[in-house]
Scaffold this motif. Structure first.
Motif, PDB file in Angstrom:
ATOM      1  N   UNK A 234      51.476  50.637  34.282  1.00  0.00           N
ATOM      2  CA  UNK A 234      51.075  49.292  34.710  1.00  0.00           C
ATOM      3  C   UNK A 234      51.981  48.787  35.831  1.00  0.00           C
ATOM      4  N   UNK A 235      53.262  49.155  35.812  1.00  0.00           N
ATOM      5  CA  UNK A 235      54.174  48.774  36.889  1.00  0.00           C
ATOM      6  C   UNK A 235      53.757  49.445  38.195  1.00  0.00           C
ATOM      7  N   UNK A 236      53.296  50.686  38.125  1.00  0.00           N
ATOM      8  CA  UNK A 236      52.804  51.361  39.327  1.00  0.00           C
ATOM      9  C   UNK A 236      51.547  50.671  39.848  1.00  0.00           C
ATOM     10  N   UNK A 237      50.705  50.207  38.946  1.00  0.00           N
ATOM     11  CA  UNK A 237      49.519  49.463  39.356  1.00  0.00           C
ATOM     12  C   UNK A 237      49.915  48.151  40.038  1.00  0.00           C
ATOM     13  N   UNK A 238      50.970  47.514  39.543  1.00  0.00           N
ATOM     14  CA  UNK A 238      51.495  46.317  40.198  1.00  0.00           C
ATOM     15  C   UNK A 238      51.957  46.643  41.616  1.00  0.00           C
ATOM     16  N   UNK A 239      52.597  47.784  41.799  1.00  0.00           N
ATOM     17  CA  UNK A 239      53.039  48.199  43.126  1.00  0.00           C
ATOM     18  C   UNK A 239      51.874  48.398  44.081  1.00  0.00           C
ATOM     19  N   UNK A 240      50.780  48.964  43.590  1.00  0.00           N
ATOM     20  CA  UNK A 240      49.599  49.152  44.433  1.00  0.00           C
ATOM     21  C   UNK A 240      49.013  47.798  44.825  1.00  0.00           C
ATOM     22  N   UNK A 241      48.997  46.845  43.890  1.00  0.00           N
ATOM     23  CA  UNK A 241      48.499  45.511  44.212  1.00  0.00           C
ATOM     24  C   UNK A 241      49.408  44.819  45.237  1.00  0.00           C
ATOM     25  N   UNK A 242      50.696  45.083  45.162  1.00  0.00           N
ATOM     26  CA  UNK A 242      51.641  44.534  46.139  1.00  0.00           C
ATOM     27  C   UNK A 242      51.366  45.093  47.528  1.00  0.00           C
ATOM     28  N   UNK A 243      51.062  46.385  47.607  1.00  0.00           N
ATOM     29  CA  UNK A 243      50.721  46.998  48.892  1.00  0.00           C
ATOM     30  C   UNK A 243      49.436  46.386  49.444  1.00  0.00           C
ATOM     31  N   UNK A 244      48.464  46.109  48.573  1.00  0.00           N
ATOM     32  CA  UNK A 244      47.242  45.450  49.024  1.00  0.00           C
ATOM     33  C   UNK A 244      47.533  44.056  49.571  1.00  0.00           C
ATOM     34  N   UNK A 245      48.472  43.342  48.946  1.00  0.00           N
ATOM     35  CA  UNK A 245      48.843  42.011  49.445  1.00  0.00           C
ATOM     36  C   UNK A 245      49.493  42.109  50.816  1.00  0.00           C
ATOM     37  N   UNK A 246      50.322  43.111  51.017  1.00  0.00           N
ATOM     38  CA  UNK A 246      50.941  43.325  52.334  1.00  0.00           C
ATOM     39  C   UNK A 246      49.859  43.617  53.371  1.00  0.00           C
ATOM     40  N   UNK A 247      48.934  44.465  53.001  1.00  0.00           N
ATOM     41  CA  UNK A 247      47.849  44.828  53.906  1.00  0.00           C
ATOM     42  C   UNK A 247      47.031  43.596  54.292  1.00  0.00           C
ATOM     43  N   UNK A 248      46.738  42.743  53.322  1.00  0.00           N
ATOM     44  CA  UNK A 248      45.943  41.546  53.580  1.00  0.00           C
ATOM     45  C   UNK A 248      46.678  40.567  54.488  1.00  0.00           C
ATOM     46  N   UNK A 249      47.955  40.412  54.266  1.00  0.00           N
ATOM     47  CA  UNK A 249      48.699  39.421  55.048  1.00  0.00           C
ATOM     48  C   UNK A 249      49.046  39.906  56.449  1.00  0.00           C
ATOM     49  N   UNK A 250      49.064  41.211  56.665  1.00  0.00           N
ATOM     50  CA  UNK A 250      49.514  41.751  57.946  1.00  0.00           C
ATOM     51  C   UNK A 250      48.378  41.958  58.940  1.00  0.00           C
TER      52      UNK A 250
ATOM     53  N   UNK B  84      43.713  55.245  50.751  1.00  0.00           N
ATOM     54  CA  UNK B  84      44.606  55.773  49.719  1.00  0.00           C
ATOM     55  C   UNK B  84      44.875  54.745  48.621  1.00  0.00           C
ATOM     56  N   UNK B  85      44.887  53.461  48.963  1.00  0.00           N
ATOM     57  CA  UNK B  85      45.075  52.437  47.931  1.00  0.00           C
ATOM     58  C   UNK B  85      43.905  52.458  46.959  1.00  0.00           C
ATOM     59  N   UNK B  86      42.694  52.640  47.473  1.00  0.00           N
ATOM     60  CA  UNK B  86      41.543  52.742  46.581  1.00  0.00           C
ATOM     61  C   UNK B  86      41.632  53.999  45.713  1.00  0.00           C
ATOM     62  N   UNK B  87      42.109  55.096  46.282  1.00  0.00           N
ATOM     63  CA  UNK B  87      42.300  56.304  45.494  1.00  0.00           C
ATOM     64  C   UNK B  87      43.328  56.078  44.396  1.00  0.00           C
ATOM     65  N   UNK B  88      44.440  55.431  44.734  1.00  0.00           N
ATOM     66  CA  UNK B  88      45.506  55.202  43.754  1.00  0.00           C
ATOM     67  C   UNK B  88      45.040  54.265  42.645  1.00  0.00           C
ATOM     68  N   UNK B  89      44.224  53.270  42.971  1.00  0.00           N
ATOM     69  CA  UNK B  89      43.724  52.383  41.929  1.00  0.00           C
ATOM     70  C   UNK B  89      42.871  53.141  40.923  1.00  0.00           C
ATOM     71  N   UNK B  90      42.016  54.014  41.397  1.00  0.00           N
ATOM     72  CA  UNK B  90      41.191  54.805  40.487  1.00  0.00           C
ATOM     73  C   UNK B  90      42.020  55.739  39.624  1.00  0.00           C
ATOM     74  N   UNK B  91      43.013  56.390  40.232  1.00  0.00           N
ATOM     75  CA  UNK B  91      43.864  57.310  39.481  1.00  0.00           C
ATOM     76  C   UNK B  91      44.690  56.563  38.438  1.00  0.00           C
ATOM     77  N   UNK B  92      45.223  55.404  38.794  1.00  0.00           N
ATOM     78  CA  UNK B  92      46.021  54.629  37.838  1.00  0.00           C
ATOM     79  C   UNK B  92      45.163  54.087  36.700  1.00  0.00           C
ATOM     80  N   UNK B  93      43.958  53.649  37.003  1.00  0.00           N
ATOM     81  CA  UNK B  93      43.069  53.195  35.927  1.00  0.00           C
ATOM     82  C   UNK B  93      42.773  54.328  34.949  1.00  0.00           C
ATOM     83  N   UNK B  94      42.502  55.511  35.489  1.00  0.00           N
ATOM     84  CA  UNK B  94      42.230  56.655  34.619  1.00  0.00           C
ATOM     85  C   UNK B  94      43.452  57.019  33.780  1.00  0.00           C
TER      86      UNK B  94
END
Length: 190
Positions: free
Chosen positions: A29-45, A151-161
């Motif tokens: 779940x912490x890794x999933x939090x990291x992926x969401x953080x990367x998405x926030x960076x992507x959105x703001x940048x 890759x963020x979409x790939x990581x989200x699917x892998x982490x959910x699984x």
């Protein structure tokens, strides 16, 4: 798995095993939090930085369209191959390691797009003083952004699984009918 100790301490061993599983689930779940953080960076940048490189507003939306479309297709392919992976590290970990490396590479490409554009032949003026579009820097930025989005979409699917893999063993089934929300939550584990 129950392990008997010198005094027959099977209960302590099973509790320890439950804590280890819970700890693995927490780190996933912490890794999933990291992926969401990367998405926030992507959105703001995207908008401010791409405009400083000279990309017009109308092309920002075209760049954003790429992520969900590719994510729809890529998650299926990565899920298929990660379900059938038989590597010693496990089914999901090799994919997560590769995805983390590509996320780091794409963040570096996005962050240093202007500097890489200078090395690819643009003037040495800063982006804020340069008035026309810097096409080499834009190309590096767009490639980094598209890689990151994919890759963020790939990581989200892998982490959910991986979360489902770790949590499904803790669900107990009974012959009594389940309420609808509990039934839907248990569906991936069947």
């Amino acid at each position: 798995m129950e392990i008997e100790g010198p005094r027959g301490d099977t209960e302590k061993a099973s509790k320890r095993g439950d804590w280890i599983k819970l700890l693995k689930l927490f780190f996933t779940c912490a890794a999933s939090f990291g992926v969401q953080f990367v998405l926030a960076i992507e959105t703001s940048v995207l908008a401010p930085y791409s405009q400083s490189l000279g990309i017009p507003h109308k092309f920002d939306s075209m760049i954003w369209m790429f992520g969900p479309v590719v994510g729809l297709l890529v998650q299926l392919v990565v899920g298929y191959y990660s379900d059938r992976c038989t590597v010693k590290l496990g089914r999901r970990r090799p994919f997560l390691i590769g995805e983390c490396c590509v996320i780091c590479l794409s963040l570096m490409l996005m962050g240093y797009a202007a500097d890489l554009g200078i090395h690819l032949g643009h003037t040495k003026q800063k982006c804020s003083t340069y008035t026309s579009t810097q096409w080499a820097a834009v190309a590096v930025f767009v490639v980094g952004f598209l890689m990151l989005d994919c890759v963020v979409h790939m990581a989200q699917g892998t982490l959910r699984a991986m979360m489902i893999d770790l949590s499904c063993k803790r669900i107990s089934y009974s012959s009594y009918p389940l309420p609808l929300p509990q039934y839907l939550a248990a569906m991936p584990c069947l």
